[in-house]
Design a protein around this motif. Structure first.
Motif, mmCIF file in Angstrom:
data_model
loop_
_atom_site.group_PDB
_atom_site.id
_atom_site.type_symbol
_atom_site.label_atom_id
_atom_site.label_comp_id
_atom_site.label_asym_id
_atom_site.label_seq_id
_atom_site.Cartn_x
_atom_site.Cartn_y
_atom_site.Cartn_z
ATOM 1 N N HIS B 8 0.854 -1.186 0.000
ATOM 2 C CA HIS B 8 0.000 0.000 0.000
ATOM 3 C C HIS B 8 0.888 1.233 0.000
ATOM 4 N N HIS B 34 1.275 -0.627 13.356
ATOM 5 C CA HIS B 34 1.471 -0.838 11.925
ATOM 6 C C HIS B 34 2.945 -0.631 11.547
ATOM 7 N N CYS B 38 5.427 -2.868 9.075
ATOM 8 C CA CYS B 38 5.426 -2.379 7.692
ATOM 9 C C CYS B 38 6.698 -1.590 7.397
ATOM 10 N N CYS B 41 6.188 1.877 5.442
ATOM 11 C CA CYS B 41 5.809 3.051 6.244
ATOM 12 C C CYS B 41 6.947 3.443 7.188
HETATM 13 ZN ZN LIG Z 1 2.459 0.656 5.870
#
Ligand SMILES: [Zn+2]
Lengths: 192, 152
Positions: B8, B34, B38, B41
């Motif tokens: 994403h 998150h 991830c 990110c």
């Molecule tokens: Zn992420």
């Protein structure tokens, strides 16, 4: 700190010139630095800094202690600077708060090292200054207020006379834009 | 095999506000969780953190002289009008054209005493030369320029 500055401002408002002088000494370099990075002209920034404090003194009767003095001061500095930039027709009118940043992809290709990673500290500073000056004024000012002045979103909203929610989106967009420019210039730099 | 975070685009707006400590606590905790899983990110957040560090390394610009002394001198020469109420716009009632007002403004240069009121001078001048305030030109009135946003 905030109490102290507002205490000085209250005294100045009551007519204490020494208190106002202390406020000038406390904030003159910060205001100057902000204006200089906004307009990129040292002489003009010196004049505008002086005008900012004169205007602040004139408008002191309208200052309210529920507003942080420095926030109010930066509002004056910012408006005075935008006035000059508009006269120089240097304010770019870009729809900043809608849509994606103008086609500037931030994500590097997977696993590729970022081009800026090889830069020295001095090079990073130069590229950041350059990238900052290439941004639309609306993005530049919000970055300066957040990153250099460390203002809260609420104070930025007051300074720029925008909604608090707009601060969040505009700041993110400005950061994305400056990073994209930085990355772009760093890439150019490497191919030299 | 643990499930990788679906591919994403990092939400720069959330990451930026996270960096600034401007998210509400539940959003903040969700994003922190998150970020643990991830890398995409996490790497964008790292870039934002580096950007902030770079800003911190910009040289501090200094004016280079004591502005307070200069301001003092200017204020001594032109003390602040203490009143908060605006003077009556007596000139607005006069049946004069802008051109006539401009000629009054020229006359002001010969001595504001002729007009019988110190407060009138900047206003009349402002009508005619609004766009070319002299270097000493001041805010035209406490309510006119800078107070609106600060009051909210
Ligand atoms: Zn992420």
């Amino acid at each position: 700190m905030e109490d102290e500055e507002n205490g000085l401002a209250s005294r100045a408002q009551a007519g204490d010139r020494q208190a106002f002088a202390q406020l000038v000494r406390r904030f003159q370099d910060r205001v100057f630095g902000f204006i200089l990075r906004m307009n990129n002209s040292r002489d003009e920034a010196m004049d505008l800094t002086q005008e900012t404090f004169m205007k602040a003194y004139q408008a002191l009767p309208t200052w309210r202690p529920d507003a942080r003095f420095s926030t109010w001061l930066f509002q004056i500095a910012r408006n005075a600077t935008l006035d000059i930039l508009r006269r120089r027709q240097l304010v770019e009118f870009v729809p900043l708060d809608a849509g994606q940043p103008e086609g500037e992809a931030l994500d590097p290709p997977d696993d590729a090292p970022l081009p800026e990673e090889h830069l020295s500290g001095r090079q990073r500073i130069a590229l950041l200054e350059q990238s900052l000056h290439e941004l639309p004024v609306e993005q530049r000012e919000i970055l300066l207020l957040r990153e250099l002045e460390n203002m809260s979103y609420a104070d930025i909203a007051v300074t720029l006379n925008i909604e608090a929610g707009t601060v969040k989106s505009r700041l993110a967009r400005a950061r994305t834009a400056v990073l994209a420019k930085f990355q772009h210039h760093a890439g150019e730099n490497r191919h030299d | 095999m643990t499930e990788p975070p679906s591919k994403h685009s990092p939400d720069m707006q959330q990451l930026s506000a996270y960096l600034d400590g401007e998210l509400d606590s539940s959003t903040r905790h969700n994003l922190a969780d998150h970020l643990d899983t991830c890398p995409l990110c996490a790497s964008q957040l790292a870039r934002l953190q580096t950007l902030t560090a770079d800003f911190g390394n910009l040289p501090q610009e200094t004016l280079g002289f004591d502005l307070a002394g200069v301001i003092e001198g200017r204020l001594a020469a032109a003390p602040r009008p203490p009143e908060k109420k605006r003077p009556a716009r007596w000139w607005g009632l006069l049946p004069v054209s802008i051109g006539a007002a401009a000629s009054i403004a020229v006359g002001v240069g010969m001595g504001s005493a002729l007009l019988g009121g110190a407060a009138a001078m900047p206003r009349v001048t402002a009508m005619s030369v609004f766009d070319t305030l002299p270097p000493g030109g001041l805010c035209l009135g406490p309510d006119s320029c800078y107070s609106n946003g600060a009051r909210k």
